[in-house]
Design a protein around this motif. Structure first.
Motif, PDB file in Angstrom:
ATOM      1  N   ASP A 270       0.831  -1.199   0.000  1.00  0.00           N
ATOM      2  CA  ASP A 270       0.000   0.000   0.000  1.00  0.00           C
ATOM      3  C   ASP A 270       0.863   1.245   0.000  1.00  0.00           C
ATOM      4  OD1 ASP A 270       1.095   0.056   2.504  1.00  0.00           O
ATOM      5  OD2 ASP A 270      -0.810  -0.005   3.594  1.00  0.00           O
ATOM      6  N   SER A 412      -2.271   4.096  -2.500  1.00  0.00           N
ATOM      7  CA  SER A 412      -2.785   2.731  -2.513  1.00  0.00           C
ATOM      8  C   SER A 412      -3.760   2.736  -3.689  1.00  0.00           C
ATOM      9  CB  SER A 412      -3.522   2.390  -1.212  1.00  0.00           C
ATOM     10  OG  SER A 412      -2.641   2.403  -0.113  1.00  0.00           O
ATOM     11  N   GLY A 457       0.482  -0.770  -4.478  1.00  0.00           N
ATOM     12  CA  GLY A 457       1.005   0.554  -4.183  1.00  0.00           C
ATOM     13  C   GLY A 457       1.700   1.123  -5.401  1.00  0.00           C
TER      14      GLY A 457
END
Length: 490
Positions: A270, A412, A457
């Motif tokens: 993320d 994210s 991510g």
């Protein structure tokens, strides 16, 4: 002044004509067997002392003193003194040398020695004119100081201002360091289209061109993001691309219409994972560009790049620097008066999220001097970022800043195709209202998300601004070899 320049041009042209008529046209020479460089000779003198060398470069100074003369030759590594004499070169070759001009490119065969004053030099035994300079170089002591002309004629700037070359050598090292780091982390470098039928992946105004065979308008890419995330859908887990982007927007010390970025995407992580990568990437660049020193100076301000960097949510930053607490209410009307008193400009029909962003953008960024992550941007300005589960008004997005300048952007990544399509539709509505920077609908990207994008991510960093930071350059044009310039009017 104009007459003097014309006289110089005519004199140099006459010298070239004479050489051609004598069968010694320098432009007919195709190569020179160079085997040594200026700085290498000076740095490793013990290995070169009294040894024969063949060096080549540009004459940047010349002092004729009858039967013996001194000059300086500049190659890609630096400059070195040349000793030329009638006895050492022969009468004919020495006479030819005396007619050479500053700026001429020559090849020299001779041996290395040290003069009585201790200067490492090359004793010329033969000198060959390899290319005739028909235009004079800038005056020695003042160099090329006109900033506009330096950008337009970078080839002269590099000759007249040798320190400029150091900036671009550092740029090359930084770009290589970025690739080394990402390759070492297991990322795969890929290439995606520069010409697109949809300008997506960022909020920006594109350049439009036309493909004649297909008879369609196309857009020069404003970001590679949507293609890179398609690759994550396809099974790649770590990808990156470094390359040029094109945005048809304003120009200033931080913006050029074409610029370089690196974008990377990693599955199963993320935006906190991207923060970690950002800090470690900058640490690696410090090792390469700053001999490991994590403290650098940019435009007189000392920056400490040591991790961990400061982290603040956008709401926290606005509260600290402007005194408005957007966490206290969901109603945008509760904040309009305070925003106006703070001098923030916004539209009457603004939303809570847009007003939060405008207050931040107009009043907070100027305070972000030391490396700082600003987290959790409103959904309205983050159409590709995943919502925060704890607060759906916000997204898991950060930008990081140094010297009040945005250096990179990360999310994210939004992987819900239904939410993504809804946000694209909201962007389309903004375009219909006249916002030509709003994003377009990309049905194929939504289709890709329908197959499943894992939690991912993503991070984008402006390479030019990064180079500015590490070379202490005040303007983006100082780190672009050939920046975009308005044509001169005749």
């Amino acid at each position: 002044m104009e007459e003097n320049i014309n006289d110089i041009l005519k004199a140099r042209q006459d010298k070239l004509t004479a050489l051609v008529e004598a069968g010694k046209n320098p432009f007919e020479i195709v190569k020179f067997p160079k085997d040594a460089y200026a700085d290498t000779i000076k740095n490793e003198f013990d290995n070169y002392d009294n040894k024969q060398v063949k060096i080549a470069g540009r004459l940047v100074s010349k002092r004729v003193m009858g039967k013996a003369s001194f000059a300086h030759l500049m190659d890609c590594t630096g400059t070195i003194q040349i000793y030329a004499s009638r006895d050492g070169m022969g009468e004919e070759n020495y006479a030819e040398f005396k007619k050479y001009d500053i700026g001429d490119i020559v090849g020299i065969e001779g041996y290395v020695f040290k003069t009585q004053t201790g200067e490492i030099s090359v004793h010329a035994q033969k000198m060959t004119l390899l290319s005739k300079s028909l235009l004079p170089l800038p005056e020695k002591f003042h160099g090329l100081t006109n900033v506009d002309l330096r950008y337009r004629q970078r080839y002269v700037d590099l000759i007249a201002n040798p320190d400029v070359k150091k900036t671009f050598i550092t740029r090359s090292k930084i770009i290589r360091a970025i690739r080394e780091f990402l390759d070492g982390e297991g990322f795969v470098e890929v290439e995606t289209p520069i010409l697109n039928t949809i300008a997506g992946g960022a909020t920006a105004r594109p350049f439009v061109t036309h493909h004649n065979t297909l008879d369609i308008d196309m857009y020069m890419r404003i970001a590679p993001e949507l293609y890179l995330k398609r690759l994550i859908v396809g099974g790649f887990e770590k990808v990156y691309e470094m390359g040029r982007l094109f945005r048809n927007e304003g120009m200033d010390t931080k913006h050029n219409p074409e610029f370089t970025t690196v974008e990377l995407y990693q599955a199963y992580t993320d935006y906190y994972g991207m923060m970690d990568i950002t800090e470690r990437l900058f640490s690696h660049i410090c090792d390469v560009a700053c001999d490991g020193n994590k403290k650098i100076t940019y435009q007189g301000v000392e920056l400490d790049l040591t991790a961990p960097w400061k982290k603040m949510t956008m709401i926290e930053a606005v509260k600290e620097y402007v005194g408005i607490d957007f966490a206290s209410s969901d109603n945008v009307e509760d904040f309009k008066d305070a925003a106006k008193k703070a001098g923030v400009e916004f539209k009457d029909d603004t939303t809570w999220g847009r007003l939060l962003y405008e207050v931040y953008d107009q009043k907070v960024e100027e305070h972000l001097v030391q490396p700082t992550f600003i987290l959790d941007y409103p959904v309205e300005v983050s159409p590709l970022a995943k919502r925060k589960p704890s607060d759906p008004r916000l997204t898991e997005r950060f930008e990081f800043f140094m010297c009040a300048r945005e250096m990179g952007n990360a999310f994210s990544e939004l992987n819900d195709p239904i939410d993504q399509k809804g946000r694209f539709m909201a962007q389309v509505a903004e375009r219909e209202k006249g916002d030509d920077e709003a994003q377009m609908m990309d049905e194929d990207y939504v289709n890709a998300l329908m197959y499943g994008l894992p939690p991912t991510g993503g991070l984008g960093i402006g390479v030019d601004r990064l180079v500015m930071l590490f070379t202490d350059a005040a303007s983006i044009r100082d780190v672009l070899l050939f920046p975009t310039m308005k044509p001169l009017t005749k």
